[in-house]
Design a protein around this motif. Structure first.
Motif, PDB file in Angstrom:
ATOM      1  N   PRO A  38     -14.276  -1.106   3.946  1.00 11.70           N
ATOM      2  CA  PRO A  38     -13.206  -2.074   4.228  1.00 11.70           C
ATOM      3  C   PRO A  38     -12.073  -1.422   5.001  1.00 11.70           C
ATOM      4  CG  PRO A  38     -13.088  -1.345   1.951  1.00 11.70           C
ATOM      5  CD  PRO A  38     -14.341  -0.756   2.521  1.00 11.70           C
ATOM      6  N   PRO A  39     -11.306  -2.205   5.743  1.00  9.41           N
ATOM      7  CA  PRO A  39     -10.175  -1.632   6.494  1.00  9.41           C
ATOM      8  C   PRO A  39      -9.168  -0.937   5.571  1.00  9.41           C
ATOM      9  CG  PRO A  39     -10.641  -3.877   7.210  1.00  9.41           C
ATOM     10  CD  PRO A  39     -11.466  -3.648   5.984  1.00  9.41           C
ATOM     11  N   VAL A  40      -8.938  -1.539   4.408  1.00  7.50           N
ATOM     12  CA  VAL A  40      -8.043  -0.959   3.409  1.00  7.50           C
ATOM     13  C   VAL A  40      -8.792  -0.926   2.089  1.00  7.50           C
ATOM     14  CG1 VAL A  40      -5.862  -1.179   2.170  1.00  7.50           C
ATOM     15  CG2 VAL A  40      -5.996  -1.859   4.580  1.00  7.50           C
ATOM     16  N   TRP A  41      -8.863   0.233   1.460  1.00  6.31           N
ATOM     17  CA  TRP A  41      -9.603   0.355   0.215  1.00  6.31           C
ATOM     18  C   TRP A  41      -8.778  -0.183  -0.947  1.00  6.31           C
ATOM     19  CZ3 TRP A  41     -14.633   1.718  -0.225  1.00  6.31           C
ATOM     20  CH2 TRP A  41     -15.227   2.292   0.899  1.00  6.31           C
ATOM     21  N   PRO A  42      -9.330  -1.141  -1.704  1.00  9.92           N
ATOM     22  CA  PRO A  42      -8.582  -1.726  -2.823  1.00  9.92           C
ATOM     23  C   PRO A  42      -8.440  -0.744  -3.986  1.00  9.92           C
ATOM     24  CG  PRO A  42     -10.830  -2.568  -2.780  1.00  9.92           C
ATOM     25  CD  PRO A  42     -10.660  -1.744  -1.538  1.00  9.92           C
ATOM     26  N   SER A  43      -7.481  -1.028  -4.852  1.00 10.65           N
ATOM     27  CA  SER A  43      -7.250  -0.169  -6.018  1.00 10.65           C
ATOM     28  C   SER A  43      -8.240  -0.526  -7.128  1.00 10.65           C
ATOM     29  CB  SER A  43      -5.825  -0.338  -6.523  1.00 10.65           C
ATOM     30  OG  SER A  43      -5.562  -1.690  -6.848  1.00 10.65           O
ATOM     31  N   VAL A  44      -8.589   0.474  -7.940  1.00 10.45           N
ATOM     32  CA  VAL A  44      -9.600   0.308  -8.988  1.00 10.45           C
ATOM     33  C   VAL A  44      -9.114   0.964 -10.273  1.00 10.45           C
ATOM     34  CG1 VAL A  44     -11.992   0.704  -9.682  1.00 10.45           C
ATOM     35  CG2 VAL A  44     -11.443   0.367  -7.254  1.00 10.45           C
ATOM     36  N   ALA A  45      -9.329   0.283 -11.393  1.00  8.95           N
ATOM     37  CA  ALA A  45      -9.122   0.865 -12.714  1.00  8.95           C
ATOM     38  C   ALA A  45     -10.489   1.004 -13.372  1.00  8.95           C
ATOM     39  CB  ALA A  45      -8.213  -0.018 -13.565  1.00  8.95           C
TER      40      ALA A  45
END
Length: 390
Positions: A38-45
Protein backbone atom coordinates in the motif's frame (compact mmCIF):
# COMPACT_ATOMS: atom_id res chain seq x y z
CA UNK A 1 -26.17 -57.16 -4.29
CA UNK A 2 -25.34 -57.78 -0.66
CA UNK A 3 -25.98 -55.23 2.09
CA UNK A 4 -22.29 -54.36 2.34
CA UNK A 5 -22.19 -53.83 -1.42
CA UNK A 6 -25.11 -51.37 -1.21
CA UNK A 7 -23.40 -49.50 1.61
CA UNK A 8 -20.21 -49.38 -0.47
CA UNK A 9 -22.25 -48.00 -3.39
CA UNK A 10 -23.59 -45.23 -1.15
CA UNK A 11 -20.04 -44.52 -0.01
CA UNK A 12 -18.78 -44.29 -3.59
CA UNK A 13 -21.62 -41.92 -4.49
CA UNK A 14 -20.77 -39.79 -1.46
CA UNK A 15 -17.14 -39.64 -2.53
CA UNK A 16 -18.19 -38.59 -6.00
CA UNK A 17 -20.05 -35.65 -4.46
CA UNK A 18 -17.18 -34.78 -2.11
CA UNK A 19 -14.69 -34.90 -4.96
CA UNK A 20 -16.60 -32.53 -7.24
CA UNK A 21 -19.37 -30.86 -5.25
CA UNK A 22 -17.84 -29.80 -1.93
CA UNK A 23 -15.90 -26.77 -3.07
CA UNK A 24 -12.85 -28.81 -4.13
CA UNK A 25 -12.01 -28.92 -0.43
CA UNK A 26 -9.15 -31.33 -1.02
CA UNK A 27 -7.09 -28.86 -3.02
CA UNK A 28 -4.39 -26.86 -1.25
CA UNK A 29 -4.12 -23.90 -3.61
CA UNK A 30 -5.80 -21.32 -1.41
CA UNK A 31 -2.79 -19.23 -0.39
CA UNK A 32 -2.56 -15.47 0.16
CA UNK A 33 -4.15 -13.71 -2.83
CA UNK A 34 -2.17 -11.41 -5.17
CA UNK A 35 -1.11 -8.26 -3.34
CA UNK A 36 0.82 -5.02 -3.64
CA UNK A 37 2.39 -2.80 -1.03
CA UNK A 38 0.00 0.00 0.00
CA UNK A 39 1.11 3.61 -0.49
CA UNK A 40 0.93 4.11 3.29
CA UNK A 41 1.27 1.18 5.66
CA UNK A 42 -1.56 1.09 8.22
CA UNK A 43 -0.93 0.70 11.95
CA UNK A 44 -1.34 -2.73 13.57
CA UNK A 45 -1.84 -3.96 17.12
CA UNK A 46 -0.83 -7.57 17.71
CA UNK A 47 -2.89 -9.36 20.39
CA UNK A 48 -1.43 -12.55 21.90
CA UNK A 49 -3.58 -14.38 24.49
CA UNK A 50 -1.27 -16.47 26.65
CA UNK A 51 -2.01 -18.81 29.53
CA UNK A 52 0.87 -20.88 30.91
CA UNK A 53 2.95 -20.45 27.77
CA UNK A 54 6.41 -19.93 29.29
CA UNK A 55 7.74 -22.92 27.32
CA UNK A 56 6.35 -21.73 23.99
CA UNK A 57 7.24 -18.03 24.10
CA UNK A 58 11.02 -18.41 23.60
CA UNK A 59 10.24 -20.16 20.31
CA UNK A 60 7.32 -18.05 19.08
CA UNK A 61 7.52 -14.54 20.55
CA UNK A 62 10.91 -13.60 18.99
CA UNK A 63 9.30 -14.04 15.56
CA UNK A 64 6.73 -11.35 16.40
CA UNK A 65 9.27 -9.01 17.95
CA UNK A 66 11.35 -9.29 14.76
CA UNK A 67 8.56 -8.48 12.28
CA UNK A 68 9.82 -6.45 9.32
CA UNK A 69 6.84 -4.11 9.00
CA UNK A 70 7.12 -0.57 7.56
CA UNK A 71 4.23 0.85 9.61
CA UNK A 72 3.52 1.30 13.32
CA UNK A 73 3.17 -1.95 15.27
CA UNK A 74 2.70 -2.67 18.96
CA UNK A 75 2.38 -6.09 20.60
CA UNK A 76 0.04 -6.76 23.52
CA UNK A 77 0.57 -10.08 25.26
CA UNK A 78 -2.30 -10.90 27.61
CA UNK A 79 -1.05 -13.04 30.48
CA UNK A 80 -4.29 -14.82 31.41
CA UNK A 81 -3.73 -15.92 35.04
CA UNK A 82 -0.62 -17.94 34.20
CA UNK A 83 1.16 -19.84 36.95
CA UNK A 84 4.45 -20.49 35.14
CA UNK A 85 5.84 -16.97 34.78
CA UNK A 86 4.53 -16.35 31.26
CA UNK A 87 4.50 -12.57 31.70
CA UNK A 88 8.03 -12.47 33.08
CA UNK A 89 9.34 -14.58 30.20
CA UNK A 90 7.67 -12.24 27.69
CA UNK A 91 9.19 -9.14 29.30
CA UNK A 92 12.64 -10.72 29.44
CA UNK A 93 12.50 -11.64 25.76
CA UNK A 94 11.35 -8.16 24.78
CA UNK A 95 14.12 -6.50 26.82
CA UNK A 96 16.80 -8.82 25.48
CA UNK A 97 15.82 -8.82 21.81
CA UNK A 98 14.95 -5.11 21.53
CA UNK A 99 12.38 -5.65 18.81
CA UNK A 100 8.89 -4.21 18.42
CA UNK A 101 7.37 -2.61 21.55
CA UNK A 102 5.61 -5.13 23.78
CA UNK A 103 3.13 -4.58 26.61
CA UNK A 104 2.17 -7.38 29.00
CA UNK A 105 -1.40 -7.21 30.33
CA UNK A 106 -2.82 -9.14 33.27
CA UNK A 107 -6.63 -9.23 33.23
CA UNK A 108 -8.70 -10.37 36.20
CA UNK A 109 -10.41 -13.75 36.28
CA UNK A 110 -13.06 -14.11 33.53
CA UNK A 111 -16.48 -12.63 34.11
CA UNK A 112 -19.44 -15.05 33.87
CA UNK A 113 -20.40 -15.90 30.30
CA UNK A 114 -16.93 -15.69 28.74
CA UNK A 115 -15.25 -18.76 27.28
CA UNK A 116 -11.80 -19.80 26.16
CA UNK A 117 -9.27 -17.15 25.21
CA UNK A 118 -11.95 -14.59 24.34
CA UNK A 119 -11.69 -12.96 27.76
CA UNK A 120 -7.99 -12.43 27.19
CA UNK A 121 -8.64 -11.12 23.68
CA UNK A 122 -11.20 -8.66 25.06
CA UNK A 123 -8.66 -7.04 27.35
CA UNK A 124 -5.99 -6.99 24.68
CA UNK A 125 -8.31 -5.39 22.14
CA UNK A 126 -9.57 -2.81 24.65
CA UNK A 127 -6.03 -1.73 25.45
CA UNK A 128 -4.96 -1.76 21.80
CA UNK A 129 -7.85 0.49 20.77
CA UNK A 130 -6.38 3.31 22.86
CA UNK A 131 -3.79 3.68 20.09
CA UNK A 132 -6.48 3.56 17.35
CA UNK A 133 -4.79 0.92 15.16
CA UNK A 134 -6.12 0.21 11.69
CA UNK A 135 -5.76 -3.56 12.09
CA UNK A 136 -5.63 -6.18 14.81
CA UNK A 137 -3.49 -9.27 14.40
CA UNK A 138 -4.91 -12.01 16.63
CA UNK A 139 -2.31 -14.73 16.98
CA UNK A 140 -1.74 -17.54 19.47
CA UNK A 141 1.26 -17.86 21.76
CA UNK A 142 2.44 -21.00 19.96
CA UNK A 143 2.53 -19.45 16.48
CA UNK A 144 5.84 -18.49 14.85
CA UNK A 145 5.82 -15.97 12.00
CA UNK A 146 8.41 -15.38 9.32
CA UNK A 147 9.74 -11.77 9.37
CA UNK A 148 7.52 -10.68 6.47
CA UNK A 149 4.34 -12.40 7.72
CA UNK A 150 2.56 -9.28 8.97
CA UNK A 151 3.59 -7.26 5.92
CA UNK A 152 2.15 -9.89 3.56
CA UNK A 153 -1.09 -10.19 5.55
CA UNK A 154 -1.69 -6.43 5.52
CA UNK A 155 -0.82 -6.14 1.84
CA UNK A 156 -3.29 -8.94 1.02
CA UNK A 157 -6.04 -7.28 3.05
CA UNK A 158 -5.46 -3.83 1.57
CA UNK A 159 -5.07 -4.99 -2.04
CA UNK A 160 -8.22 -7.11 -2.02
CA UNK A 161 -10.56 -5.11 0.21
CA UNK A 162 -10.68 -7.80 2.90
CA UNK A 163 -11.84 -7.16 6.44
CA UNK A 164 -10.51 -10.46 7.78
CA UNK A 165 -7.55 -12.44 6.48
CA UNK A 166 -6.81 -15.74 8.21
CA UNK A 167 -4.11 -18.31 7.58
CA UNK A 168 -4.22 -21.84 8.94
CA UNK A 169 -0.78 -22.21 10.47
CA UNK A 170 1.20 -25.25 9.43
CA UNK A 171 0.99 -27.54 12.47
CA UNK A 172 3.96 -29.54 13.70
CA UNK A 173 4.39 -33.05 12.23
CA UNK A 174 7.43 -34.59 13.90
CA UNK A 175 6.20 -37.67 15.75
CA UNK A 176 4.40 -40.72 14.35
CA UNK A 177 1.07 -39.68 15.89
CA UNK A 178 1.42 -36.14 14.56
CA UNK A 179 2.06 -37.48 11.07
CA UNK A 180 -1.01 -39.69 11.28
CA UNK A 181 -3.47 -37.19 12.77
CA UNK A 182 -2.37 -33.61 12.08
CA UNK A 183 -2.71 -33.53 8.26
CA UNK A 184 -6.12 -35.16 8.63
CA UNK A 185 -7.15 -32.35 11.01
CA UNK A 186 -6.62 -29.82 8.21
CA UNK A 187 -8.27 -32.17 5.69
CA UNK A 188 -11.43 -32.57 7.79
CA UNK A 189 -11.57 -28.85 8.61
CA UNK A 190 -11.42 -28.00 4.91
CA UNK A 191 -14.11 -30.59 4.23
CA UNK A 192 -16.42 -28.82 6.69
CA UNK A 193 -15.45 -25.33 5.54
CA UNK A 194 -14.16 -25.46 1.95
CA UNK A 195 -11.72 -22.59 1.63
CA UNK A 196 -12.86 -21.72 -1.88
CA UNK A 197 -16.42 -21.23 -0.63
CA UNK A 198 -15.26 -19.12 2.30
CA UNK A 199 -13.29 -16.88 -0.05
CA UNK A 200 -16.02 -16.42 -2.63
CA UNK A 201 -17.59 -12.93 -2.41
CA UNK A 202 -21.13 -13.19 -1.07
CA UNK A 203 -20.62 -16.75 0.15
CA UNK A 204 -22.61 -18.11 3.09
CA UNK A 205 -19.78 -20.31 4.38
CA UNK A 206 -17.64 -18.58 7.01
CA UNK A 207 -14.57 -19.81 8.86
CA UNK A 208 -11.19 -18.69 10.12
CA UNK A 209 -8.14 -20.25 11.73
CA UNK A 210 -7.65 -18.74 15.16
CA UNK A 211 -3.86 -18.94 15.23
CA UNK A 212 -3.43 -16.17 12.66
CA UNK A 213 -6.22 -13.67 12.02
CA UNK A 214 -5.73 -10.15 10.67
CA UNK A 215 -8.89 -8.16 11.39
CA UNK A 216 -9.61 -4.56 10.51
CA UNK A 217 -10.51 -2.49 13.56
CA UNK A 218 -13.52 -1.05 11.75
CA UNK A 219 -14.87 -4.56 11.06
CA UNK A 220 -14.21 -5.58 14.67
CA UNK A 221 -16.24 -2.64 15.95
CA UNK A 222 -19.01 -3.23 13.45
CA UNK A 223 -19.28 -6.91 14.43
CA UNK A 224 -18.85 -6.12 18.18
CA UNK A 225 -15.81 -8.37 18.51
CA UNK A 226 -15.26 -10.06 20.88
CA UNK A 227 -18.40 -9.32 22.94
CA UNK A 228 -20.79 -10.73 20.32
CA UNK A 229 -19.03 -14.13 20.43
CA UNK A 230 -18.08 -14.17 24.11
CA UNK A 231 -19.60 -17.61 24.75
CA UNK A 232 -18.25 -19.30 21.62
CA UNK A 233 -16.16 -22.43 22.14
CA UNK A 234 -15.01 -22.52 18.50
CA UNK A 235 -14.06 -18.86 18.59
CA UNK A 236 -12.32 -18.62 15.21
CA UNK A 237 -15.31 -19.81 13.18
CA UNK A 238 -17.65 -17.68 15.30
CA UNK A 239 -15.41 -14.67 14.69
CA UNK A 240 -15.55 -15.15 10.92
CA UNK A 241 -19.32 -15.57 10.98
CA UNK A 242 -19.78 -12.40 13.00
CA UNK A 243 -17.60 -10.39 10.62
CA UNK A 244 -19.36 -11.82 7.57
CA UNK A 245 -22.80 -11.26 9.09
CA UNK A 246 -21.95 -7.60 9.69
CA UNK A 247 -21.10 -7.13 6.01
CA UNK A 248 -17.37 -7.77 6.10
CA UNK A 249 -15.35 -9.69 3.51
CA UNK A 250 -13.35 -12.63 4.82
CA UNK A 251 -10.59 -14.84 3.43
CA UNK A 252 -9.11 -18.12 4.68
CA UNK A 253 -6.19 -20.11 3.32
CA UNK A 254 -3.21 -22.28 4.13
CA UNK A 255 -0.08 -20.66 5.49
CA UNK A 256 3.33 -20.88 3.89
CA UNK A 257 5.34 -18.89 6.43
CA UNK A 258 3.30 -19.21 9.63
CA UNK A 259 3.88 -22.30 11.79
CA UNK A 260 2.60 -23.74 15.03
CA UNK A 261 5.49 -24.76 17.27
CA UNK A 262 3.39 -26.57 19.87
CA UNK A 263 4.29 -30.28 20.09
CA UNK A 264 1.66 -33.00 20.33
CA UNK A 265 3.98 -35.99 20.85
CA UNK A 266 1.42 -38.45 22.24
CA UNK A 267 -1.97 -39.60 21.04
CA UNK A 268 -3.48 -38.31 24.28
CA UNK A 269 -2.26 -34.78 23.48
CA UNK A 270 -3.89 -34.81 20.06
CA UNK A 271 -6.99 -36.48 21.49
CA UNK A 272 -7.52 -33.62 23.96
CA UNK A 273 -6.99 -31.03 21.23
CA UNK A 274 -9.77 -32.51 19.08
CA UNK A 275 -12.14 -33.56 21.87
CA UNK A 276 -12.03 -30.07 23.37
CA UNK A 277 -14.42 -28.68 20.76
CA UNK A 278 -15.62 -31.54 18.54
CA UNK A 279 -19.09 -31.78 20.11
CA UNK A 280 -19.42 -27.98 20.13
CA UNK A 281 -18.93 -28.19 16.35
CA UNK A 282 -22.09 -30.31 16.35
CA UNK A 283 -23.93 -27.67 18.41
CA UNK A 284 -24.16 -30.14 21.32
CA UNK A 285 -26.94 -31.84 19.38
CA UNK A 286 -27.34 -35.62 19.93
CA UNK A 287 -29.03 -36.08 16.56
CA UNK A 288 -26.14 -34.40 14.78
CA UNK A 289 -23.76 -36.62 16.73
CA UNK A 290 -25.59 -39.78 15.60
CA UNK A 291 -25.67 -38.53 12.02
CA UNK A 292 -21.97 -37.66 12.10
CA UNK A 293 -20.99 -41.07 13.47
CA UNK A 294 -23.12 -42.81 10.86
CA UNK A 295 -21.74 -40.61 8.09
CA UNK A 296 -18.14 -41.21 9.08
CA UNK A 297 -18.80 -44.95 9.24
CA UNK A 298 -20.36 -45.10 5.77
CA UNK A 299 -17.93 -42.72 4.06
CA UNK A 300 -14.63 -43.72 5.67
CA UNK A 301 -15.02 -47.12 7.33
CA UNK A 302 -17.30 -48.96 4.90
CA UNK A 303 -14.88 -48.92 1.91
CA UNK A 304 -12.12 -51.04 3.53
CA UNK A 305 -14.77 -53.33 5.05
CA UNK A 306 -16.37 -53.81 1.63
CA UNK A 307 -13.02 -54.46 -0.03
CA UNK A 308 -12.26 -57.07 2.63
CA UNK A 309 -15.66 -58.67 1.98
CA UNK A 310 -14.85 -58.80 -1.71
CA UNK A 311 -11.44 -60.39 -1.20
CA UNK A 312 -12.33 -62.83 1.56
CA UNK A 313 -16.06 -63.36 1.19
CA UNK A 314 -16.17 -63.67 -2.60
CA UNK A 315 -18.42 -60.60 -2.88
CA UNK A 316 -17.12 -59.04 -6.09
CA UNK A 317 -19.54 -56.06 -6.23
CA UNK A 318 -18.69 -55.12 -2.63
CA UNK A 319 -14.98 -55.44 -3.34
CA UNK A 320 -15.08 -53.31 -6.48
CA UNK A 321 -17.23 -50.60 -4.95
CA UNK A 322 -15.26 -50.56 -1.71
CA UNK A 323 -11.93 -50.46 -3.53
CA UNK A 324 -13.13 -47.63 -5.74
CA UNK A 325 -14.32 -45.59 -2.77
CA UNK A 326 -11.08 -46.18 -0.90
CA UNK A 327 -9.05 -45.12 -3.95
CA UNK A 328 -10.97 -41.85 -4.35
CA UNK A 329 -10.67 -41.21 -0.62
CA UNK A 330 -6.91 -41.73 -0.63
CA UNK A 331 -6.53 -39.61 -3.76
CA UNK A 332 -8.25 -36.61 -2.17
CA UNK A 333 -5.90 -36.86 0.81
CA UNK A 334 -2.71 -36.70 -1.27
CA UNK A 335 -2.58 -32.88 -1.70
CA UNK A 336 -2.72 -32.31 2.06
CA UNK A 337 0.02 -34.87 2.64
CA UNK A 338 2.16 -33.11 0.03
CA UNK A 339 1.50 -29.76 1.72
CA UNK A 340 2.80 -31.28 4.96
CA UNK A 341 5.68 -32.98 3.12
CA UNK A 342 4.60 -36.38 4.37
CA UNK A 343 4.82 -39.82 2.81
CA UNK A 344 1.97 -40.62 0.44
CA UNK A 345 1.79 -44.06 2.05
CA UNK A 346 -0.25 -42.35 4.76
CA UNK A 347 -3.12 -41.81 2.29
CA UNK A 348 -4.51 -45.39 2.50
CA UNK A 349 -4.49 -45.09 6.31
CA UNK A 350 -7.13 -42.36 6.24
CA UNK A 351 -9.94 -44.78 7.30
CA UNK A 352 -8.01 -45.62 10.48
CA UNK A 353 -7.42 -41.92 11.16
CA UNK A 354 -11.13 -41.22 10.57
CA UNK A 355 -11.96 -43.92 13.12
CA UNK A 356 -9.82 -42.11 15.67
CA UNK A 357 -11.61 -38.84 14.93
CA UNK A 358 -14.96 -40.60 15.27
CA UNK A 359 -13.96 -41.85 18.71
CA UNK A 360 -12.66 -38.39 19.68
CA UNK A 361 -16.00 -36.86 18.71
CA UNK A 362 -17.92 -39.38 20.78
CA UNK A 363 -15.57 -38.75 23.71
CA UNK A 364 -16.17 -35.01 23.31
CA UNK A 365 -19.91 -35.63 23.72
CA UNK A 366 -19.32 -37.84 26.76
CA UNK A 367 -17.20 -35.10 28.36
CA UNK A 368 -19.97 -32.60 27.69
CA UNK A 369 -22.71 -34.66 29.33
CA UNK A 370 -20.48 -35.46 32.29
CA UNK A 371 -20.30 -31.75 32.94
CA UNK A 372 -16.66 -31.36 32.04
CA UNK A 373 -17.46 -29.05 29.14
CA UNK A 374 -14.94 -27.44 26.84
CA UNK A 375 -11.63 -26.20 28.17
CA UNK A 376 -8.83 -23.78 27.31
CA UNK A 377 -5.44 -24.27 28.99
CA UNK A 378 -6.92 -26.04 32.00
CA UNK A 379 -9.91 -23.69 32.43
CA UNK A 380 -13.19 -25.55 31.93
CA UNK A 381 -16.46 -24.10 30.67
CA UNK A 382 -19.44 -26.38 31.18
CA UNK A 383 -22.19 -26.41 28.57
CA UNK A 384 -21.88 -22.93 27.07
CA UNK A 385 -25.02 -21.59 25.45
CA UNK A 386 -25.32 -19.22 22.54
CA UNK A 387 -24.49 -15.66 23.46
CA UNK A 388 -27.58 -13.47 23.72
CA UNK A 389 -27.92 -10.62 21.27
CA UNK A 390 -27.66 -7.09 22.57
Amino acid sequence: MSAIAWIAAVSLAAWGFLLLGQGFFWRTDQRLPPREAPPVWPSVAVIVPARDEADMLPVSLPSLLAQDYPGRVEIFLVDDSSTDGTGAVARELADRLCGLPLTVLSPPEPAPGWTGKLWALRHGIERAREGRPDYLLLTDADIAHEPDSLRELVAAARSNGLDLVSQMARLRVATAWERLIVPAFVYFFAQLYPFRRVNKPGARTAAAAGGCVLLSTEAAERARIPDSIRQAVIDDVSLARAVQKSGGRIWLGLAERVDSVRPYPRLSDLWRMVARSAYAQLLHNPLLLVGTVAGLAVIYLAPPAALYAGLVGDDSPAGLLGGGSWAVMAGTYVPVLRYYRQSLWLAPLLPFTALLYLLMTVDSAVRHYRGRGAAWKGRTYARPEAAPER
